[in-house]
Design a protein around this motif. Structure first.
Motif, short mmCIF file in Angstrom:
data_model
loop_
_atom_site.label_atom_id
_atom_site.label_comp_id
_atom_site.label_asym_id
_atom_site.label_seq_id
_atom_site.Cartn_x
_atom_site.Cartn_y
_atom_site.Cartn_z
N LEU A 310 65.01 -7.54 1.78
CA LEU A 310 65.68 -7.25 3.05
C LEU A 310 65.80 -5.75 3.27
O LEU A 310 66.06 -4.99 2.35
N SER A 311 65.58 -5.33 4.52
CA SER A 311 65.85 -3.96 4.94
C SER A 311 66.72 -4.01 6.19
O SER A 311 66.44 -4.81 7.09
N SER A 312 67.75 -3.18 6.25
CA SER A 312 68.62 -3.20 7.42
C SER A 312 69.33 -1.87 7.58
O SER A 312 69.46 -1.09 6.64
N THR A 313 69.74 -1.63 8.82
CA THR A 313 70.55 -0.46 9.16
C THR A 313 71.75 -0.94 9.95
O THR A 313 71.60 -1.76 10.86
N SER A 314 72.93 -0.48 9.60
CA SER A 314 74.13 -0.94 10.30
C SER A 314 75.19 0.15 10.29
O SER A 314 75.15 1.08 9.48
N ARG A 315 76.13 0.05 11.23
CA ARG A 315 77.30 0.91 11.22
C ARG A 315 78.33 0.28 10.28
O ARG A 315 78.51 -0.93 10.28
N LYS A 316 78.99 1.10 9.49
CA LYS A 316 79.92 0.58 8.49
C LYS A 316 81.23 1.35 8.58
O LYS A 316 81.24 2.55 8.88
N VAL A 317 82.33 0.67 8.30
CA VAL A 317 83.64 1.30 8.25
C VAL A 317 84.31 0.91 6.94
O VAL A 317 84.40 -0.28 6.61
N LEU A 318 84.76 1.91 6.19
CA LEU A 318 85.55 1.68 4.98
C LEU A 318 86.93 2.27 5.20
O LEU A 318 87.06 3.42 5.64
N VAL A 319 87.95 1.48 4.92
CA VAL A 319 89.32 1.98 4.94
C VAL A 319 89.79 2.07 3.50
O VAL A 319 89.77 1.06 2.77
N LEU A 320 90.16 3.25 3.07
CA LEU A 320 90.56 3.48 1.69
C LEU A 320 92.05 3.84 1.63
O LEU A 320 92.61 4.41 2.57
N SER A 321 92.66 3.50 0.51
CA SER A 321 94.05 3.89 0.29
C SER A 321 94.13 4.64 -1.04
O SER A 321 93.39 4.36 -1.98
N LYS A 322 95.02 5.61 -1.08
CA LYS A 322 95.18 6.41 -2.29
C LYS A 322 96.21 5.75 -3.19
O LYS A 322 97.38 5.61 -2.82
N GLN A 323 95.76 5.30 -4.35
CA GLN A 323 96.62 4.59 -5.28
C GLN A 323 96.52 5.25 -6.65
O GLN A 323 95.42 5.35 -7.22
N ASP A 324 97.66 5.72 -7.15
CA ASP A 324 97.70 6.42 -8.45
C ASP A 324 96.72 7.58 -8.48
O ASP A 324 96.02 7.81 -9.49
N GLY A 325 96.65 8.31 -7.36
CA GLY A 325 95.80 9.50 -7.31
C GLY A 325 94.33 9.23 -7.10
O GLY A 325 93.52 10.16 -7.13
N LYS A 326 93.95 7.96 -6.86
CA LYS A 326 92.54 7.60 -6.71
C LYS A 326 92.32 6.88 -5.39
O LYS A 326 93.10 6.01 -5.01
N TRP A 327 91.25 7.25 -4.68
CA TRP A 327 90.92 6.58 -3.43
C TRP A 327 90.17 5.29 -3.71
O TRP A 327 89.14 5.29 -4.38
N LEU A 328 90.70 4.17 -3.18
CA LEU A 328 90.10 2.85 -3.40
C LEU A 328 89.90 2.15 -2.05
O LEU A 328 90.69 2.33 -1.12
N ILE A 329 88.86 1.33 -1.99
CA ILE A 329 88.53 0.63 -0.74
C ILE A 329 89.49 -0.53 -0.54
O ILE A 329 89.61 -1.41 -1.39
N LYS A 330 90.16 -0.55 0.62
CA LYS A 330 91.09 -1.62 0.94
C LYS A 330 90.50 -2.57 1.99
O LYS A 330 90.81 -3.77 2.00
N GLN A 331 89.67 -2.04 2.89
CA GLN A 331 88.99 -2.86 3.90
C GLN A 331 87.56 -2.41 4.02
O GLN A 331 87.25 -1.23 3.84
N GLU A 332 86.68 -3.37 4.35
CA GLU A 332 85.27 -3.06 4.57
C GLU A 332 84.77 -3.92 5.73
O GLU A 332 84.93 -5.13 5.70
#
Length: 336
Positions: A310-332
């Motif tokens: 598969l090959s594809s191109t798409s717009r993507k949104v990641l919502v990250l939250s800072k937890q214990d000093g580290k940025w982690l993905i909360k929504q995708e």
């Protein structure tokens, strides 16, 4: 009556590298080019040539359904999209296009059912949500009309009918037709299992550079934080490309909002099977834009994905939250 809901006019064509697949890949590419050039009959001939060799090819079947729709062959297109939903029930796009066809025939209940299935398969599919709203508005308009036929003095029904008509755009209770141009690929539409695609080797995933730091200490800190977020997205894409599932999953927060509401453990196991099952993966992040509000960051970017099938191109949104000093993905989610 002209239909109003958006049609997912989008197709991704795979390029085959193995010798037995070259002519097939060329035919598929030619079909896409002919369609974009408006040569619909010639495109159908190419598609039929591909399907004679690969009758299950989802990309070509989807494009054929689109062309039949444009040629006002609604019944034939409905057969195509219905069979696609049977063979690939996890894809939202065929359900959406079925809804367009049903709505154009005034079959709004069938249209609403198809759109509900599209949303069930992909809760972040914005087009289907908007289309479903249009269909519900049309159904409401019909019901208020019926109420007034039974009781012409029903002032409440008359008020509601006027509100619905104002909402959806004109005095007949319909909206002007809107379609999506055939430029954005469908990110999760599968290729024919018989075609092995080998995408060209590309550079490591890249993200857009952030603005140069200013002399203001607060501005400098903000820029540095953006760099940290962008670096997190870059390492996430790199881990995905390397099929390093443990590192890939470590980028997601424990309270990550899974797309279908399943448990995080079930979602993680599904992602593991999907990633480890690929022979090759390449993920590129481009045109990234990041905004930060306290301990929450939103990153919007263009994602280029390719695997052995598969090959594809798409717009993507990641919502990250800072937890214990580290940025982690909360929504995708996909979309702008």
């Amino acid at each position: 009556m002209r239909h109003s809901i958006k049609n997912a006019f989008a197709v991704t064509i795979l390029l085959g590298a193995m010798c037995p697949a070259i002519s097939f890949a060329d035919d598929a590419s030619d079909a896409s080019k002919l369609y974009k050039a408006g040569q619909l009959n010639e495109a159908l001939k190419k598609i039929d040539a591909v399907l004679s060799q690969r009758p299950k090819d989802a990309q070509m079947r989807f494009l054929k359904g689109i062309i039949l729709t444009e040629q006002n062959k609604a019944n034939d297109a409905i057969v195509i999209f219905t069979k696609l939903t049977d063979d690939y029930p996890e894809l939202p796009e065929p359900y959406n296009n079925l809804a367009v066809l049903y709505a154009s025939n005034g079959q709004y209940l069938k249209a609403s059912t198809a759109l509900e299935m599209a949303i069930r398969t992909n809760p972040t599919y914005g087009t289907a949500h908007e289309n479903l709203g249009d269909v519900y508005a049309k159904l409401a308009s019909q019901s208020y009309d019926k109420a007034l036929q039974l009781d012409s003095g029903n002032s409440t029904a008359k008020l509601k009918l006027n509100l619905v008509k104002n909402l959806i755009g004109n005095s007949t209770g319909g909206t002007n037709p809107k379609t999506i141009a055939a430029t954005s690929p469908i990110a999760n539409l599968p290729a024919s299992p018989a075609v092995v695609a080998t995408p060209p080797k590309s550079a490591e995933p890249k993200v857009a550079s952030s603005p140069a730091p200013t002399t203001n200490s607060k501005a400098t800190a903000a820029v540095n934080e953006k760099d940290t977020v962008l670096n997190t997205v870059e390492t996430w894409a790199k881990a995905w490309s390397n099929r390093d599932v443990n590192k890939y999953l470590s980028h997601y927060a424990k309270d990550f909002q899974t797309p279908k509401g399943e448990s995080r453990a079930a979602w993680a196991e599904d992602r593991r099977s999907r990633i480890e099952g690929k022979g090759k993966i390449n993920v590129r992040v481009e045109d990234a834009n990041v905004s930060i509000d306290g301990n929450s960051a939103t990153v919007k970017f263009k994602q280029f994905y390719s695997s052995d099938r598969l090959s594809s191109t798409s717009r993507k949104v990641l919502v990250l939250s800072k937890q214990d000093g580290k940025w982690l993905i909360k929504q995708e989610r996909s979309g702008s």
